[in-house]
Design an enzyme around this catalytic site. Structure first.
Site, mmCIF file in Angstrom:
data_model
loop_
_atom_site.group_PDB
_atom_site.id
_atom_site.type_symbol
_atom_site.label_atom_id
_atom_site.label_comp_id
_atom_site.label_asym_id
_atom_site.label_seq_id
_atom_site.Cartn_x
_atom_site.Cartn_y
_atom_site.Cartn_z
ATOM 1 N N ASP A 401 0.860 -1.177 0.000
ATOM 2 C CA ASP A 401 0.000 0.000 0.000
ATOM 3 C C ASP A 401 0.904 1.237 0.000
ATOM 4 O O ASP A 401 2.083 1.142 0.343
ATOM 5 C CB ASP A 401 -0.899 -0.039 1.239
ATOM 6 C CG ASP A 401 -1.799 1.168 1.337
ATOM 7 O OD1 ASP A 401 -2.352 1.575 0.309
ATOM 8 O OD2 ASP A 401 -1.941 1.714 2.447
ATOM 9 N N THR A 403 -0.349 4.821 1.079
ATOM 10 C CA THR A 403 -0.675 5.731 2.171
ATOM 11 C C THR A 403 -0.512 5.037 3.518
ATOM 12 O O THR A 403 -1.203 4.067 3.809
ATOM 13 C CB THR A 403 -2.121 6.243 2.023
ATOM 14 O OG1 THR A 403 -2.276 6.764 0.709
ATOM 15 C CG2 THR A 403 -2.413 7.314 3.043
ATOM 16 N N GLU A 519 -1.587 20.068 3.564
ATOM 17 C CA GLU A 519 -2.065 21.416 3.852
ATOM 18 C C GLU A 519 -1.553 21.892 5.205
ATOM 19 O O GLU A 519 -1.138 23.042 5.355
ATOM 20 C CB GLU A 519 -3.596 21.455 3.824
ATOM 21 C CG GLU A 519 -4.185 21.368 2.415
ATOM 22 C CD GLU A 519 -5.542 22.062 2.330
ATOM 23 O OE1 GLU A 519 -6.333 21.901 3.271
ATOM 24 O OE2 GLU A 519 -5.777 22.766 1.343
ATOM 25 N N ASP A 835 -1.381 -1.155 6.007
ATOM 26 C CA ASP A 835 -1.392 -0.564 7.342
ATOM 27 C C ASP A 835 -2.799 -0.354 7.887
ATOM 28 O O ASP A 835 -2.958 0.252 8.936
ATOM 29 C CB ASP A 835 -0.670 0.785 7.316
ATOM 30 C CG ASP A 835 -1.436 1.812 6.511
ATOM 31 O OD1 ASP A 835 -1.551 2.958 6.961
ATOM 32 O OD2 ASP A 835 -1.937 1.464 5.431
#
Length: 1113
Positions: A401, A403, A519, A835
Site C-alpha cells: 500500500d 498511504t 495542507e 497498514d
C-alpha cells in the site's frame, strides 16, 4: 402515506431483497400496524478459526489431512488389530505426541486471535435506551437501529449514520488511520431536518443490504406533524467501523453491525495458508512407494523361501492346527501388513512435530528481535501465523500500500522556491534563520528574492487552504507579543533558536485539522513569517511580524482531481486577491510563461528525478472590482443551478484562474524512515515490487520516485482512463492497442534476461502505471476470450517491468491483483504489506500478509505478521526469512535421510532371518530414535543455524535469492536419499563383516542378534548426529549441549535399559550394551564405520573450493 401503504401491499421497494429498513431507536413508524422489528446480526467481530466446541474435531480433521499423520493412524490401528512384530506403542506414542504438540500450538495461536477479537468486542460504548445513556460492551449493541453516542477520540463500534453533532455547523471530523492508514481529518455531515431531541424522533432508514463496496446510498423518512420529509443519505453521512472521532461529540444510529460492516465484508474469508514445506507430500509418496515395495519384496520372498521342502514347517517350529487352517491369501495379506508395520519408520511422522516446534519457537526469535522494537508505540514485531516463517525467504512479489505504508502521513515542509531562489528548511539550532538559501541564479548565488515576494508567498501558504484550528486554550497575549518581537519576515534578523522555541510552543497550544496532511505542513511552513490563527465567520485571522491581520474569505474554489488545484478569493483592507496552489501541470499553463522557467527546474528536480518530494506551485492574481463582481456572480449562479451544476462551476473556476502570476513552489516529504533503502534492497534481492493504492496517480507516482522504484532512466508505460480516452474509438479498442504496444516494448523487444540477473540490469527499464477503471476493463472484459487475452498481456508486461503502480484501487481490486499474480504461471510466492483495514483483503489473499505501523493495529489480527515500521521488512525478509527457509529445508531433507539410514538395515536383516519379521532393533530404540535420540540436535540446528551471518545478508541483498524453492526440489532430495542408502548399506554390512568372527569376547562367548542390532543402532545414532555437527556453521552453547548431550543420553539410556535398573532385568537387552562395549572389536568397528561414513563429507568440506565474495561464511 397512502402511497407507502400501497407500496407495502403491492410488494414495493420496502420488500426488495437488495435493501433493508432500519427503525431508528427501534421505534415503529406512525403508520405501521403490529410492528415487529426485523432481525439483524449482532455486533461481534470474529477473526478466529476455532471455538471451544469445534476445536477438537476441526483441528483433528485438519491434522489428519496430512498424509503422514493419516498413514501412522492406519499403522497404529493395524498394530492394535493384527498380531505384528512391534508393539502399538511404537507408532501410537509418536503420533499422539505429534498431534498433541500441533494442537497446543495452533490452539495457542487461535487464543491470541480470540484475545484480539475481545479487545474490539469488549470496547465500551454509550447507547441511548429509553432516554438514558447506558455504557455497554460493543458486542452487546442489540442490532441495527440502536442509537449510539460517541465522544471525541472514541472509535466507532459499527457502521453509523450521523444524526447529531456538538458542532454549530452540524459536521464532525473523523480519522480513518486504522482503516486506510490516512491520519488526516475527514469531514462528515449530519442528516438534515432531524429532531434535536432524539427521544421524539420517529424515523426509518432505507439503505442497501451489506456489501463490501465502500460507497453508500440510502434515504431517511422522518415522521413529524403528519408530514413525511424524505432525506437522501450518502457517504458523507456514513461513519465506518474502526474510524475515530475527532474534535466533536455526536450521536448516530447503527445501520450495519458486526460481520456485516463494510470493513468486515472487505476482509474476505480467512483461509488456511500453507507453506512450501507442506509440498513435501511428493517426497512422502516416494518413501511410501519404497515402503510398499520393501513389504511386497519381503512378503514374496518369504513365501518363495517357505515353498522349499522343509522350510515351511521345520521340526523345531511345527504349525498349530489353527495356522494350518488359515486361508493362504489372508495369511499373505497379514504378513504384508506386518512387514509394513516393521518398516513404517521410514515415514518420518516426527518430522511434522519438529517442523511445528521449529516454526512455533522460531516465531519468538522474530518477536524478540530488538531491531524490530519501536520506541514510539512501545511494541515490537508480532507473529500471528508461525506456519509461514520459511515463506518469508521465498518471496518473489511484494504488494505494498502507499498511504501509511510507504508514506507516514506526517508531512514535513522541506523547502520552497520563491521567484527562482531556493529556500531550504533547516534545523533552527544550526542556522540563524529558519530558511537557508541553497541555490539561485549563478550571478546571484547568495541573494534572496525580494522581501515583498517572500511575504506574498508565505501569505499565500497561510491563506490558500481549508485548514481549521482545533478548539483549545488560546496562547496568552504575552506569548504572542514575544513571538512578534522575535519573528521578522523570514527570521533573517532574529535568533533562530528563539523563533523555533516560540513557534513550537505556539503549535503545542494550537492544533490544526485538515482533509489533507500536506495542507497542515504548508501552513506550518508559513509560520516563519505568518501564523494562521483560525477562521471565524468567514474571517481568516493571520499573525504577521507586526500585528494581527484579518482577511475576509469570499470564496473557496475547492480542489478536485480533474483541475488538480484549489483557490481562495480573499479581501484585505485594500485589495481583493486570488491565491491558487496546485500541480505544476495545472498551474503552469495559467501563469505568465516567462515566470515558469525560473521555477520549473526546481519542481522537476524535487518531484521526480532526485528527491521525489510532493510539490505544489503557488500563484496569485490581483482582482479588480469588476473582475471580482463578475466572478462572484458567476459562482453564485453556478451553485444555485439544478442541472449541470458541476460543469457550470468548472467553467467559472477556469475563467477566474487565468492570467495569474507565479510566485514559487513548495516541496514536502512524506516518506517512511528508510523507505527508499528498503525498496532498493527488496529489488536487489530479486523481488518485484507493486504499489497498490487508492490515491491519485500524480501523488503515487512521486512517491514511487522517492522510493527509487522509478528511476530517472525509467520509461513509464501508462494505462489509465486518461490514455484510454479517444473520441474516435471505443475504450476497449484503445485498451487492446495499448496493451499490444506495451507488450512489444517491454516483452518482445526486451533483451533476454539471463538466469540470476535481475531485469533492471537490461538496457531499458520500464515502469507500468494502471488505474482501477482500466484494471476493471482488463479483469471484467465482456467476452471470456478477450478477458483471458487481456490478462495474459497485462501480466507479461507487468512481469517485465521493474515496478508496477496501481492507483485509484478499491480494496477488493487489490485482492484481485494479488490473486491474479499468485495464480499465474510458476505460482510465485507473494507478500502483501499494508497498514489498515482496507488492506486486509490483499493481506489475506497473499501467501504472506504483513500489517505495518501504529495506525492499523486493529487490522493486525487478520495479518500473518505485524511490524512497527516499513524499514523492518528488510531484515524480516533478507535475514529471518532467508535463514528460516534454509534451516527448514535442511531439516526436512535430514529427516528423510536419517529415517532411511534407520530402516534400511532392518530391511536387509530380513534376508538373514528367513523373512520372519524379526526386528533388528529393540522396541525402546524403535520408539525413541526419532523422539529422543536424534530430535533435539536438528531442532536446535533449525532454530540457530546461520550459514551466512545476518550482517552479510543485510549488506548483500543478492544472497537472498534462492530460485523457486530450490532446496526442496528433487535434486537435493535425491542426494540425501543416495546418502541415506550409502550409510544404511555401510552400517549393516560393516557390522555383518565384523560378525564373520563369531568369538568377539575375551571369554570366547559369541554375540547374538540383539548385540548385532545394538551395534548397528549405535553406529547409526553417532553417524547421523555427527553428520549434523559437520553441517553446522554457527555454533552456540545450545548446539554443543544438544549434540553431545543427545549422544551421552543414548549411552546412559542403553546402560540403564540394559539391566542396571533392577525391575527392567526381565527384558531382551539384559546387559547387551555393557557386554558389547567390553569387546575391543566392537569399539573398533563402531569407530571405523563412523569415520568411513563421514569421510566423503569431511573430504568435501576440506577440498571444496570457496565460491563467491563471502565464501568464508
Amino acid at each position: 402515506m397512502l402511497r407507502r401503504r400501497l407500496n407495502r401491499l403491492l410488494g414495493g421497494d420496502e420488500r426488495r431483497v437488495d435493501s433493508r429498513t432500519v427503525y431508528v431507536g427501534h421505534r415503529s413508524s406512525p403508520d405501521s400496524e403490529g410492528f415487529i422489528p426485523p432481525k439483524f446480526c449482532d455486533n461481534r467481530i470474529v477473526s478466529s478459526k476455532y471455538t471451544v466446541w469445534n476445536f477438537l474435531p476441526k483441528n483433528l480433521f485438519e491434522q489428519f489431512r496430512r498424509i503422514a499423520n493419516f498413514y501412522f493412524l492406519i499403522i497404529f490401528l493395524v498394530q492394535v488389530i493384527v498380531d505384528t512384530p512391534t508393539s502399538p506403542v511404537t507408532s501410537g506414542l509418536p503420533l499422539f505426541f505429534v498431534i498433541t504438540v500441533t494442537a497446543i500450538k495452533q490452539g495457542y495461536e487461535d487464543w491470541l486471535r480470540h484475545k484480539a477479537d475481545n479487545e474490539v468486542n469488549k470496547y465500551l460504548v454509550t447507547v441511548l435506551e429509553d432516554g438514558q445513556r447506558i455504557r455497554k460492551e460493543s458486542e452487546k449493541i442489540k442490532q441495527v437501529g440502536d442509537v449510539v453516542e460517541v465522544e471525541e477520540d472514541e472509535t466507532f463500534p459499527c457502521d453509523l449514520i450521523l444524526l447529531q453533532s456538538s458542532r454549530d455547523d452540524d459536521t464532525c471530523f473523523v480519522t480513518t488511520a486504522s482503516l486506510d492508514g490516512e491520519s488526516n481529518h475527514k469531514t462528515h455531515y449530519t442528516v438534515p431536518d432531524t429532531e434535536k431531541d432524539l427521544e421524539s424522533l420517529s424515523a426509518t432508514i432505507e439503505c442497501e443490504q451489506p456489501q463490501p463496496d465502500l460507497y453508500f446510498v440510502g434515504r431517511m423518512h422522518i415522521y413529524k406533524n403528519n408530514q413525511e420529509p424524505i432525506v437522501s443519505l450518502g457517504p458523507e453521512n456514513l461513519l465506518l467501523k474502526g474510524a475515530t472521532l475527532k474534535n466533536t461529540q455526536k450521536i448516530c444510529v447503527a445501520v450495519y453491525t458486526g460481520m456485516e460492516t463494510k470493513m468486515a465484508l472487505n476482509y474476505q474469508g480467512k483461509s488456511q495458508k500453507r507453506s512450501v514445506v507442506e509440498s513435501i507430500n511428493a517426497f512422502l509418496l516416494v518413501y511410501l512407494c519404497i515402503l510398499v515395495s520393501k513389504a511386497l519384496v519381503c512378503t514374496t520372498l518369504k513365501y518363495v523361501w517357505q515353498g522349499k521342502p522343509g522350510q515351511d514347517e521345520p521340526w523345531y517350529n511345527e504349525k498349530t492346527q489353527r495356522e494350518k487352517d488359515t486361508n493362504l491369501y489372508l495369511k499373505m495379506f497379514t504378513d504384508f501388513l506386518s512387514f509394513m508395520v516393521l518398516f513404517n519408520f521410514i515415514i518420518p511422522v516426527s518430522m511434522y512435530v519438529t517442523v511445528e516446534m521449529q516454526k512455533f519457537l522460531g516465531s519468538f526469535f522474530i518477536t524478540w528481535d530488538k531491531d524490530f522494537f519501536d520506541n514510539e508505540i512501545k511494541e515490537g514485531a508480532l507473529v500471528n501465523t508461525s506456519d509461514l516463517n520459511e515463506e518469508l525467504g521465498q518471496v518473489e512479489y511484494v504488494f505494498t500500500d502507499k498511504t501509511g505504508t510507504l508514506t507516514q502521513n506526517n508531512m514535513e515542509f522541506i523547502e520552497c522556491c520563491i521567484d527562482g531562489f531556493q529556500y531550504k528548511h533547516r534545523d533552527a539550532s544550526s542556522e540563524l534563520d529558519g530558511f537557508c538559501v541553497t541555490d539561485g541564479p549563478v550571478s546571484k548565488l547568495q541573494q534572496k528574492a525580494g522581501r515583498e515576494k517572500e511575504e506574498l508567498f508565505l501569505r499565500a501558504l497561510c491563506l490558500c487552504h481549508t485548514v481549521q484550528v482545533k478548539e483549545s486554550t488560546e496562547p496568552c497575549l504575552d506569548q504572542v507579543d514575544g513571538l512578534n518581537n522575535q519573528v521578522d519576515g523570514l527570521g533573517i534578523d532574529g535568533d533562530g533558536l528563539g523563533i523555533d522555541g516560540a513557534l513550537s510552543h505556539l503549535e503545542e497550544q494550537r492544533g490544526f485539522i485538515a482533509s489533507s496532511p500536506d495542507e497542515i505542513a504548508l501552513v506550518k511552513g508559513a509560520m516563519y513569517g505568518f501564523t494562521f490563527l483560525g477562521l471565524e465567520s468567514k474571517t481568516m485571522k493571520i499573525l504577521n511580524r507586526n500585528n494581527d491581520v484579518e482577511y475576509e474569505l469570499l470564496h473557496v474554489l475547492n480542489f478536485d482531481p480533474v483541475r488538480r488545484r484549489m483557490s481562495v478569493i480573499v479581501r484585505s483592507s485594500s485589495d481583493t486577491l486570488l491565491f491558487c496552489k496546485g500541480a505544476d501541470s495545472s498551474i503552469f499553463p495559467r501563469v505568465r510563461q516567462e515566470e515558469v522557467e525560473r521555477i520549473r527546474l526546481h519542481v522537476e528536480r524535487n518531484a521526480t528525478l532526485q528527491e521525489g518530494y510532493r510539490t505544489l506551485c503557488v500563484a496569485y492574481k490581483l482582482l479588480s472590482a469588476g473582475e471580482y463582481a463578475q466572478a462572484d456572480a458567476g459562482l453564485r449562479e453556478a451553485r444555485l443551478a439544478l442541472q449541470d451544476r458541476e460543469e457550470k462551476l468548472m467553467a467559472v473556476y477556469n475563467q477566474v484562474e487565468t492570467g495569474m502570476s507565479l510566485i514559487g513552489a513548495t516541496a514536502v516529504e512524506d516518506l517512511q524512515e528508510e523507505a527508499a533503502e528498503t525498496m532498493e534492497a527488496l529489488q536487489g534481492a530479486g523481488m518485484k515490487v507493486w504499489v497498490l493504492t487508492g490515491d491519485k496517480m500524480e501523488t503515487a507516482k512521486s512517491t514511487c520516485y522517492a522510493c527509487r522504484l522509478f528511476q530517472k532512466s525509467t520509461e513509464l508505460l501508462e494505462l489509465t482512463v486518461r490514455t484510454l480516452d479517444d473520441e474516435n474509438r471505443r475504450r476497449e479498442e484503445k485498451l487492446h492497442d495499448l496493451l499490444l504496444d506495451y507488450h512489444k516494448k517491454a516483452v518482445q523487444d526486451a533483451p533476454p534476461v539471463k538466469e540470476g540477473v535481475t531485469s533492471w540490469s537490461s538496457s531499458q527499464d520500464y515502469g507500468f502505471i494502471v488505474d482501477g477503471a482500466s484494471l476493471s476493463m482488463i479483469l471484467n472484459s465482456s467476452s471470456d476470450s478477450s478477458n483471458s487475452r487481456y490478462k495474459n498481456l497485462f501480466l507479461q508486461i507487468c512481469q517485465n517491468c521493474t515496478a508496477v503502480l496501481c492507483c485509484r484501487m478499491a480494496p477488493l481490486q487489490k485482492a484481485q491483483i494479488v490473486k491474479m499474480v499468485k495464480n499465474s504461471k510458476g505460482s510465485p510466492i507473494t507478500l502483501s504489506i499494508g497498514d489498515g483495514a482496507n488492506d486486509v483483503s490483499m493481506i489475506l489473499e497473499a501467501h504472506v500478509g504483513i500489517i505495518k505501523g501504529k495506525e492499523g493495529r486493529q487490522a493486525v489480527r487478520n495479518s500473518d505478521y505485524a511490524i512497527p515500521k516499513l524499514k523492518h521488512l528488510k531484515k524480516l525478509l533478507l535475514a529471518h526469512g532467508h535463514l528460516y527457509y534454509v534451516r527448514i529445508a535442511h531439516l526436512v531433507q535430514y529427516f528423510f535421510y536419517k529415517n532411511l539410514c534407520f530402516i534400511l538395515p532392518q530391511f536387509l536383516y530380513q534376508f538373514f532371518c528367513g523373512y520372519s519379521q524379526q526386528p533388528l532393533y529393540d522396541a525402546a530404540y524403535l520408539t525413541m530414535y526419532n523422539i529422543c535420540f536424534t530430535s533435539m540436535p536438528i531442532l536446535a540446528y533449525s532454530l540457530l543455524e546461520q550459514h551466512i551471518c545476518i550482517e552479510v545478508l543485510l549488506d548483500n541483498a543478492t544472497l537472498y535469492e534462492i530460485a523457486k524453492n530450490a532446496m526442496l526440489r528433487w535434486r537435493p532430495f535425491l542426494y540425501w536419499t543416495v546418502l541415506g542408502l550409502f550409510h544404511g548399506l555401510l552400517f549393516f554390512f560393516g557390522v555383518w563383516y565384523l560378525f564373520y568372527n563369531p568369538a568377539l569376547q575375551d571369554n570366547g562367548q559369541v554375540f547374538g542378534n540383539w548385540s548385532y542390532g545394538t551395534i548397528v543402532f549405535t553406529v547409526l545414532v553417532f553417524t547421523v548426529t555427527l553428520k549434523l555437527a559437520l553441517d553446522t556453521r554457527h555454533w552456540t552453547w545450545i548446539n554443543h549441549f544438544v549434540i553431545w548431550g543427545s549422544l551421552a543420553f543414548y549411552v546412559f539410556f542403553s546402560f540403564f535399559w540394559g539391566g542396571i535398573i533392577p525391575f527392567l532385568s526381565q527384558q531382551r537387552l539384559y546387559f547387551v550394551f555393557a557386554n558389547m562395549l567390553s569387546s575391543v572389536s566392537a569399539w573398533l568397528v563402531i569407530i571405523l564405520l563412523i569415520l568411513l561414513s563421514l569421510l566423503p563429507e569431511i573430504l568435501l568440506v576440506v577440498f571444496r573450493k570457496p565460491r563467491g565474495p563471502h565464501s568464508r561464511q
